[in-house]
Scaffold this active site. Structure first.
Site, PDB file in Angstrom:
ATOM      1  N   ARG A  16       0.814  -1.222   0.000  1.00  0.00           N
ATOM      2  CA  ARG A  16       0.000   0.000   0.000  1.00  0.00           C
ATOM      3  C   ARG A  16       0.850   1.277   0.000  1.00  0.00           C
ATOM      4  O   ARG A  16       0.428   2.326   0.461  1.00  0.00           O
ATOM      5  CB  ARG A  16      -0.969   0.018   1.194  1.00  0.00           C
ATOM      6  CG  ARG A  16      -1.998  -1.100   1.159  1.00  0.00           C
ATOM      7  CD  ARG A  16      -3.114  -0.840   2.149  1.00  0.00           C
ATOM      8  NE  ARG A  16      -4.114  -1.896   2.090  1.00  0.00           N
ATOM      9  CZ  ARG A  16      -4.142  -2.958   2.890  1.00  0.00           C
ATOM     10  NH1 ARG A  16      -3.210  -3.097   3.810  1.00  0.00           N
ATOM     11  NH2 ARG A  16      -5.091  -3.858   2.779  1.00  0.00           N
ATOM     12  N   LYS A  38       2.134  11.508 -10.745  1.00  0.00           N
ATOM     13  CA  LYS A  38       1.221  10.788 -11.629  1.00  0.00           C
ATOM     14  C   LYS A  38       1.899   9.502 -12.066  1.00  0.00           C
ATOM     15  O   LYS A  38       2.982   9.528 -12.636  1.00  0.00           O
ATOM     16  CB  LYS A  38       0.890  11.629 -12.871  1.00  0.00           C
ATOM     17  CG  LYS A  38      -0.339  12.486 -12.746  1.00  0.00           C
ATOM     18  CD  LYS A  38      -0.676  13.056 -14.115  1.00  0.00           C
ATOM     19  CE  LYS A  38      -1.931  13.880 -14.096  1.00  0.00           C
ATOM     20  NZ  LYS A  38      -2.248  14.407 -15.442  1.00  0.00           N
ATOM     21  N   GLU A  80       7.657  19.338 -24.058  1.00  0.00           N
ATOM     22  CA  GLU A  80       7.027  19.531 -22.749  1.00  0.00           C
ATOM     23  C   GLU A  80       7.548  20.803 -22.076  1.00  0.00           C
ATOM     24  O   GLU A  80       6.806  21.501 -21.377  1.00  0.00           O
ATOM     25  CB  GLU A  80       7.274  18.321 -21.845  1.00  0.00           C
ATOM     26  CG  GLU A  80       6.488  17.078 -22.224  1.00  0.00           C
ATOM     27  CD  GLU A  80       5.015  17.150 -21.827  1.00  0.00           C
ATOM     28  OE1 GLU A  80       4.556  18.219 -21.346  1.00  0.00           O
ATOM     29  OE2 GLU A  80       4.309  16.139 -22.007  1.00  0.00           O
ATOM     30  N   LYS A 122       6.242  23.287 -12.445  1.00  0.00           N
ATOM     31  CA  LYS A 122       5.352  22.142 -12.254  1.00  0.00           C
ATOM     32  C   LYS A 122       5.190  21.809 -10.781  1.00  0.00           C
ATOM     33  O   LYS A 122       4.084  21.483 -10.331  1.00  0.00           O
ATOM     34  CB  LYS A 122       5.850  20.928 -13.026  1.00  0.00           C
ATOM     35  CG  LYS A 122       4.880  19.746 -12.861  1.00  0.00           C
ATOM     36  CD  LYS A 122       5.110  18.619 -13.820  1.00  0.00           C
ATOM     37  CE  LYS A 122       4.042  17.540 -13.642  1.00  0.00           C
ATOM     38  NZ  LYS A 122       4.224  16.390 -14.548  1.00  0.00           N
ATOM     39  N   GLU A 132      -5.254  16.882  -9.396  1.00  0.00           N
ATOM     40  CA  GLU A 132      -5.746  17.433 -10.657  1.00  0.00           C
ATOM     41  C   GLU A 132      -7.254  17.705 -10.645  1.00  0.00           C
ATOM     42  O   GLU A 132      -7.997  17.238 -11.507  1.00  0.00           O
ATOM     43  CB  GLU A 132      -5.389  16.487 -11.820  1.00  0.00           C
ATOM     44  CG  GLU A 132      -5.458  17.163 -13.181  1.00  0.00           C
ATOM     45  CD  GLU A 132      -4.869  16.319 -14.299  1.00  0.00           C
ATOM     46  OE1 GLU A 132      -5.611  16.016 -15.241  1.00  0.00           O
ATOM     47  OE2 GLU A 132      -3.677  15.968 -14.221  1.00  0.00           O
ATOM     48  N   ARG A 136      -4.154  22.001 -12.141  1.00  0.00           N
ATOM     49  CA  ARG A 136      -3.194  21.031 -12.685  1.00  0.00           C
ATOM     50  C   ARG A 136      -3.615  20.544 -14.071  1.00  0.00           C
ATOM     51  O   ARG A 136      -2.786  20.090 -14.870  1.00  0.00           O
ATOM     52  CB  ARG A 136      -3.019  19.857 -11.724  1.00  0.00           C
ATOM     53  CG  ARG A 136      -1.920  18.886 -12.167  1.00  0.00           C
ATOM     54  CD  ARG A 136      -1.573  17.858 -11.126  1.00  0.00           C
ATOM     55  NE  ARG A 136      -0.552  16.942 -11.641  1.00  0.00           N
ATOM     56  CZ  ARG A 136       0.079  16.030 -10.918  1.00  0.00           C
ATOM     57  NH1 ARG A 136      -0.191  15.901  -9.630  1.00  0.00           N
ATOM     58  NH2 ARG A 136       0.988  15.247 -11.459  1.00  0.00           N
ATOM     59  N   ASN A 140      -2.085  19.776 -19.231  1.00  0.00           N
ATOM     60  CA  ASN A 140      -2.460  18.935 -20.366  1.00  0.00           C
ATOM     61  C   ASN A 140      -2.594  19.729 -21.668  1.00  0.00           C
ATOM     62  O   ASN A 140      -3.136  19.210 -22.645  1.00  0.00           O
ATOM     63  CB  ASN A 140      -3.774  18.206 -20.071  1.00  0.00           C
ATOM     64  CG  ASN A 140      -3.631  17.170 -18.979  1.00  0.00           C
ATOM     65  OD1 ASN A 140      -2.835  16.242 -19.097  1.00  0.00           O
ATOM     66  ND2 ASN A 140      -4.379  17.334 -17.900  1.00  0.00           N
ATOM     67  N   HIS A 143      -2.229  17.972 -24.960  1.00  0.00           N
ATOM     68  CA  HIS A 143      -2.222  16.534 -24.718  1.00  0.00           C
ATOM     69  C   HIS A 143      -3.471  15.816 -25.224  1.00  0.00           C
ATOM     70  O   HIS A 143      -3.387  14.632 -25.577  1.00  0.00           O
ATOM     71  CB  HIS A 143      -2.034  16.255 -23.224  1.00  0.00           C
ATOM     72  CG  HIS A 143      -0.616  16.413 -22.771  1.00  0.00           C
ATOM     73  ND1 HIS A 143       0.054  17.605 -22.868  1.00  0.00           N
ATOM     74  CD2 HIS A 143       0.261  15.518 -22.218  1.00  0.00           C
ATOM     75  CE1 HIS A 143       1.289  17.446 -22.390  1.00  0.00           C
ATOM     76  NE2 HIS A 143       1.432  16.197 -21.999  1.00  0.00           N
ATOM     77  N   HIS A 147      -2.360  12.888 -27.358  1.00  0.00           N
ATOM     78  CA  HIS A 147      -2.631  11.505 -26.982  1.00  0.00           C
ATOM     79  C   HIS A 147      -3.428  10.783 -28.076  1.00  0.00           C
ATOM     80  O   HIS A 147      -3.209   9.587 -28.333  1.00  0.00           O
ATOM     81  CB  HIS A 147      -3.411  11.449 -25.668  1.00  0.00           C
ATOM     82  CG  HIS A 147      -2.557  11.697 -24.470  1.00  0.00           C
ATOM     83  ND1 HIS A 147      -3.094  11.931 -23.213  1.00  0.00           N
ATOM     84  CD2 HIS A 147      -1.215  11.742 -24.302  1.00  0.00           C
ATOM     85  CE1 HIS A 147      -2.118  12.113 -22.352  1.00  0.00           C
ATOM     86  NE2 HIS A 147      -0.966  12.002 -22.982  1.00  0.00           N
ATOM     87  N   HIS A 160       6.216  11.015 -27.526  1.00  0.00           N
ATOM     88  CA  HIS A 160       5.208  11.773 -26.778  1.00  0.00           C
ATOM     89  C   HIS A 160       5.361  13.276 -27.030  1.00  0.00           C
ATOM     90  O   HIS A 160       4.380  13.977 -27.263  1.00  0.00           O
ATOM     91  CB  HIS A 160       5.344  11.470 -25.287  1.00  0.00           C
ATOM     92  CG  HIS A 160       4.394  12.252 -24.435  1.00  0.00           C
ATOM     93  ND1 HIS A 160       3.024  12.061 -24.469  1.00  0.00           N
ATOM     94  CD2 HIS A 160       4.617  13.245 -23.524  1.00  0.00           C
ATOM     95  CE1 HIS A 160       2.442  12.896 -23.623  1.00  0.00           C
ATOM     96  NE2 HIS A 160       3.386  13.626 -23.033  1.00  0.00           N
TER      97      HIS A 160
END
Length: 257
Positions: A16, A38, A80, A122, A132, A136, A140, A143, A147, A160
């Site tokens: 955990r 993330k 990025e 960031k 997010e 946040r 994106n 993105h 994506h 990417h």
């Protein structure tokens, strides 16, 4: 970036939650992927569909790694970094515009500046909105389009960063089409993208076959950030002025043709 995602995801599950530290070795990971917790993996050709929020206990940077990267991986990280400049740092954006030769030749001082500015920006956003829920989401930018391109081309076919750079061009073009930003801002962003050889065409060169625009939109509807039958996209009114907007398919199609 991928190793950070997978290792962080495994650490979040083991007992955990087991402490994890990152030593990013790509520019993409240094300016973005290693920061913010993330974690996750792709699932059935869709990006980052399984994952968790689990920050690294420590991140160690060694900018010397940048000199070892292939041109494709270096440019992927730059995309990025440019995204971060558009979101938060006018000075960095101007650096991308006026110092492209120094950046592309990987001058150590300017690369260190890029890493410092992006990691700081960031980290500040993540600290305010870790899971997010609001600001946040702005990270994106580009993105949703990017994506979709990665999925359409086949994951791993296009880097990417190259996909995100193309997506940034589509996002600012959509912003201008919907009268959120001035044409001059769109043109400036497209100009900077072209300085680095990123694709600014409405239909990406990497894509092939018929009905590209419709296929991209179909994939964009699968994005996990969507909350309705519209597509949620990060747009801009101008430099460092960002927001999210739900957009109809009919408004997106013209910037993909």
């Amino acid at each position: 970036g991928v190793i950070c995602d997978l290792t962080g995801f495994a650490a979040s599950l083991y007992k955990r939650g087991a402490a994890v530290q990152f030593v990013p070795t790509t520019l993409l990971s240094m300016v973005d992927a290693s920061i913010g917790g993330k974690t996750g993996c792709d699932f059935k050709s869709y990006k980052n569909m399984i994952g968790s929020f689990f920050p690294a206990q420590k991140i160690c940077y060694f900018p010397e790694f940048i000199s070892t990267l292939s041109e494709a991986q270096f440019r992927s990280g730059l995309a990025e970094a440019f995204k971060t400049a558009l979101l938060y740092d006018a000075e960095l954006s101007d650096m991308f515009r006026t110092k492209s030769s120094q950046i592309l030749s990987r001058e150590p001082e300017i690369i260190c500046t890029i890493i410092q500015k992006c990691s700081k920006a960031k980290a500040e956003v993540v600290e305010k909105d870790f899971t997010e829920k609001n600001i946040r989401k702005y990270l994106n930018l580009g993105h949703t389009f990017g994506h979709a391109l990665e999925t359409l081309a086949g994951l791993g076919t296009v880097t990417h960063g190259d996909a995100v750079a193309w997506g940034i061009g589509r996002a600012v073009s959509l912003s201008a089409k919907l009268d959120f930003c001035k044409e001059s801002y769109k043109d400036e962003v497209l100009h900077i993208l072209s300085l680095y050889g990123w694709d600014v065409n409405p239909v990406p060169k990497i894509a092939s076959g018929g009905g590209i625009s419709e296929r991209l939109i179909q994939i964009m509807h699968k994005d996990k950030k969507n909350k309705s039958d519209k597509i949620s996209i990060v747009l801009q009114r101008g430099l460092t002025d960002t927001f999210t907007q739900e957009v109809e398919d009919g408004d997106i199609l013209p910037v993909l043709r």
